[in-house]
Structures are given as structure tokens and as C-alpha cells.
Design an enzyme around this catalytic site. Sequence first.
Site, PDB file in Angstrom:
ATOM      1  N   HIS A 214      28.867 -64.214 -95.684  1.00 54.60           N
ATOM      2  CA  HIS A 214      29.564 -63.306 -96.592  1.00 54.60           C
ATOM      3  C   HIS A 214      31.061 -63.604 -96.637  1.00 54.60           C
ATOM      4  O   HIS A 214      31.738 -63.247 -97.591  1.00 54.60           O
ATOM      5  CB  HIS A 214      29.295 -61.837 -96.235  1.00 54.60           C
ATOM      6  CG  HIS A 214      29.707 -61.425 -94.866  1.00 54.60           C
ATOM      7  ND1 HIS A 214      28.871 -61.480 -93.779  1.00 54.60           N
ATOM      8  CD2 HIS A 214      30.871 -60.911 -94.394  1.00 54.60           C
ATOM      9  CE1 HIS A 214      29.494 -61.016 -92.703  1.00 54.60           C
ATOM     10  NE2 HIS A 214      30.711 -60.674 -93.052  1.00 54.60           N
ATOM     11  N   ASP A 243      23.084 -65.471 -93.510  1.00 53.61           N
ATOM     12  CA  ASP A 243      24.509 -65.144 -93.438  1.00 53.61           C
ATOM     13  C   ASP A 243      25.274 -66.213 -92.673  1.00 53.61           C
ATOM     14  O   ASP A 243      25.707 -66.005 -91.553  1.00 53.61           O
ATOM     15  CB  ASP A 243      24.711 -63.774 -92.782  1.00 53.61           C
ATOM     16  CG  ASP A 243      26.122 -63.232 -93.018  1.00 53.61           C
ATOM     17  OD1 ASP A 243      26.859 -63.834 -93.813  1.00 53.61           O
ATOM     18  OD2 ASP A 243      26.477 -62.217 -92.402  1.00 53.61           O
ATOM     19  N   SER A 332      33.545 -60.449 -88.238  1.00 50.72           N
ATOM     20  CA  SER A 332      32.526 -61.242 -88.930  1.00 50.72           C
ATOM     21  C   SER A 332      32.728 -62.739 -88.734  1.00 50.72           C
ATOM     22  O   SER A 332      33.844 -63.244 -88.819  1.00 50.72           O
ATOM     23  CB  SER A 332      32.536 -60.951 -90.428  1.00 50.72           C
ATOM     24  OG  SER A 332      31.818 -59.790 -90.713  1.00 50.72           O
ATOM     25  N   SER A 348      27.495 -60.883 -87.912  1.00 52.97           N
ATOM     26  CA  SER A 348      27.167 -60.549 -89.290  1.00 52.97           C
ATOM     27  C   SER A 348      27.599 -59.132 -89.635  1.00 52.97           C
ATOM     28  O   SER A 348      28.498 -58.921 -90.435  1.00 52.97           O
ATOM     29  CB  SER A 348      25.663 -60.712 -89.526  1.00 52.97           C
ATOM     30  OG  SER A 348      25.313 -60.347 -90.836  1.00 52.97           O
TER      31      SER A 348
END
Length: 495
Positions: A214, A243, A332, A348
Site C-alpha cells: 500500500h 501487500d 507500515s 501491513s
Amino acid sequence: MPKRKAAIAVGGVAALGAAALLLPNANASQGNDQASGAAGTAKTLKAADASNLAAQLQKALGDALAGAYYDSGKQQLVVNVVNGDKNVVVQAQKAGAAVRQVANSTAELKAAARTLKTKATMPGTAWAVDPRTDKVVVTADSTVTGAKWDRLESTVRGLGADMATLKKSAGTFKTFVSGGDAIFSQVQGGQVRCSLGFNVTASDGSPAFLTAGHCGVAAKDWSDSQNGQPVATVDQATFPGNDFSLVKYNDAATQAPSEVNVGNGQTVQIKQAADATVGSTVFRMGSTTGLHNGQVTGLDATVNFQSETDPNGVDTVNGLIQTNVCAEAGDSGGSLFTQDGGAVGLTSGGSGDCKSGGETFFQPVTAALQATGATLGDGGNGAGAGAGDQAGTADPSASAGDQAGTGAGDQAGAGDQAGTADPSASAGDQAGAGDQAGGDQIGGGADPSATVGDQSGADQSGAADQSGTGDQSGANAGTGHRSGAGSGHGGSSRR
């Protein structure tokens, strides 16, 4: 203050407990085998060796096993068996695992997960198989209320109390844009910040790093300073569904050591990808919250994040590692790793924070390596990808960590290793060409007992991070950057 020290200082106090656990014990053995693998006698195993053994048994016995977990108190691998299949029991015990009879088979647990996917895919829900309870554990965050809660509760009840359980999380599931050493990108409307997970070598030989998908979807060009020029460019980015992102350094001469910066001048050498095993201790590094540790609580987790691009949509990610390690906004993409230097996951998303706790989910590194064709570090040291796949037939009687099999003990994905596996090798050994021993270093001390060549898999993804002012991404790019966890961001629900 130097950038690296500044990043660590944010979470320095909170990290002391984890650092005390990680660094002083880095070179300590977690026990010696108590038995030679005779039927009925479980071996005492290091967590990494238990993970290897679990992968071997899964390969050899397939769905005859109903999951496995690491009993850290007894330092044993426990495998679940349905219907008392004597052949399966004997093979598992001969390999050194403790065997437990359970009611739910792998097929039944997977069927329950499919039912949840059909009936309970809504923002704020997650589920994962917990081999310790032999059930699917379903979690709802604070946004699941009213008719949505009733629907979820009815679905779980329909699966049966012996198949699934439902619990409530006080927080909200979101991605945590941030990670190891912080990385930054300027986008329309502000700045995003994430974290570098692990330095790798791309399939074309160029230096690169892994971070959350992301993050790669949110921005293409990344800098190692808040207002600096881009030093790395996204090559591949996958989200949702998985991800992970592969980001290549712009300078082909960049030195990208395979290590995680854990603060105070200490680094953890990363030389292999490692399987996640329920019950094992893992460490997460982040520039927002520093170093934290906890346990793996579930595998093959599915998380349904609220979409940030569609108010009525959901970003579903699958195959995640579920843990009770805390994380916050800005973490993240950061690194999840083991004490002996195994790269396990990329941060994530999840719920909660490092004051109240919560759940955090991670993209398995092995799946990212396999999908991108990248290898850890300089491409050597058994940095393979995939779920520890090996050509040939696995030998469940091999000692923990052996790459047992007939024929080439290759491991799928980048970093394949050729050679005939030796089923008599001791824990962590890999026989044939590409043999590896320890040499992992925690704080500079070589650990001769460290396991090399761990492999794991499971696709994972987090929710796409859309920047708001102050969103940040966390991987350090540029010459000599170390992997670790990045710092937090504002204006976005992603971490």
C-alpha cells in the site's frame, strides 16, 4: 541528530524491554535435543528449527496435519492430527514433534474460512486459523456494530462453537504507513511516509528493498529524508490481495546491507527468509514506536480494511501473519524478524497501539520474494522465496531444520539452492551445494547455532495508504541504508 538515531529515539523507551530480550540472548541456544526422535518423544527445539520441522512435515504429510504451533514453554513443536492416523502420528513423532489429537481437519477449517469470506467480508473483520484452539478465530473491530455485528455473529454461530470463535477488538483495523528506516514521498495533497522492510537484490542484480504494497501504490518515488530528492523508485507494487512492493535504488552502486537497525548502534544480520510459526516470538522494528516483540497468533489470516478510495468498498488482504506485536501509524512496510536473523514479514496493518496493545498483521517475506524474484541481501545465504518448497520428497524423520528430501533440495523462488539434501543433518543444516551454517549476528556477535535457509510463504496484503498531510513512509534508501521499521504519519488511517 543523525537521521538513524532520530528515528530510533522516538520509540527508544518503549523498545528497552524488547531489546533486552533480543540482544543479550542473541547467541544463546534455546535448548538441545532431548531425544533422537524415537516415537513418542518430542525434541527440544529452537523456534527457527521448529518452524523448519513444521514446514517439512506439512510438505510430507499435507492435509493429514491440521496445523502446528510452537510451545515456547516446553520448546517443542506440536502438530495437530485428526482421526488418529497411526502412520501420520508415527512419522510426526519420529521427526521429533509432539502430537495432539484434534477434531477439526485442515479441510474443515478452510471450508469455514470460505464461508466467512462469502458471508462476512465487510470492513473491520478478520479471521485466522489458530492451531492451538483448533478453530478459526474471527475478530471484529470497533466499527462493526448493529446489523453488521448481528450478521457476523450469526455467521460464526452457524459454523458451530467447536469450529469458530468471535472476539471484539477495541481498535480499528487500518494499515500503518511506516516501517524500518523511514522513507518519504511527496504526492498530491501532502507527504506519505513508510518504512523500509528488508534490503534485497532484484532479479536483474540491482539493489532494492521491500516495503508494504500500500506504500508502493500510494507513491512511486521515495527519499531517505523528509525533503530530500528521490533515491529509489517503485518497480512492483501489489495491493490489495497482497501487500508488498519492490523498490529499486536509483543508484546502481548503492550498498544495501542485509540487516535491521534496532537502535543504539546495534544491528541484526538478516541472512534468510523464515517461516512464521504460531507461538514463536518475533520482533518488529519501527521508527514510530521502536523495537517491540510478541508472538505469532495465527497464520493465513484474512483482513478486511475499509477502502480509502471507495467509501462503500473494502480492501481484502489474504495470507497474512497475525501477531500480538503492537504497531502504530507510520510502521507500515517495516521488518518483522526472528532473534536469529530470519526475515519473517512486512508490517501491513492492524488495530490498537503500543499503549493498549492490539493485533498487527504482516505480509510474509517469502511470498514477496517469490512474487518479485528478489533475493535477500546480496542474493546468497539461502535467501529463498516461497513457502519453503523443496524438490524431492521431504523426510519427516530428519532433524529439525534439515532440508530433507530425495534429489535436489532446491527451495522455490529466488535463491534456489541445489544439492542433495541430507536427512541426517543436524538442526538447521542443509546438505549438498549451498550448505549453510549459522553466522547470524545480533549486535555483532556471531551465533554459530543460528538457522539459515528458513523459508515461509502466504500471500498478504494491507490496505492502500492514501496520503494526508504528514503521511510518511519508512524505508531508508541510499548507500549503506539499513532495514528496520519506520515512523508514523498523520492524516491517514494507514500505518
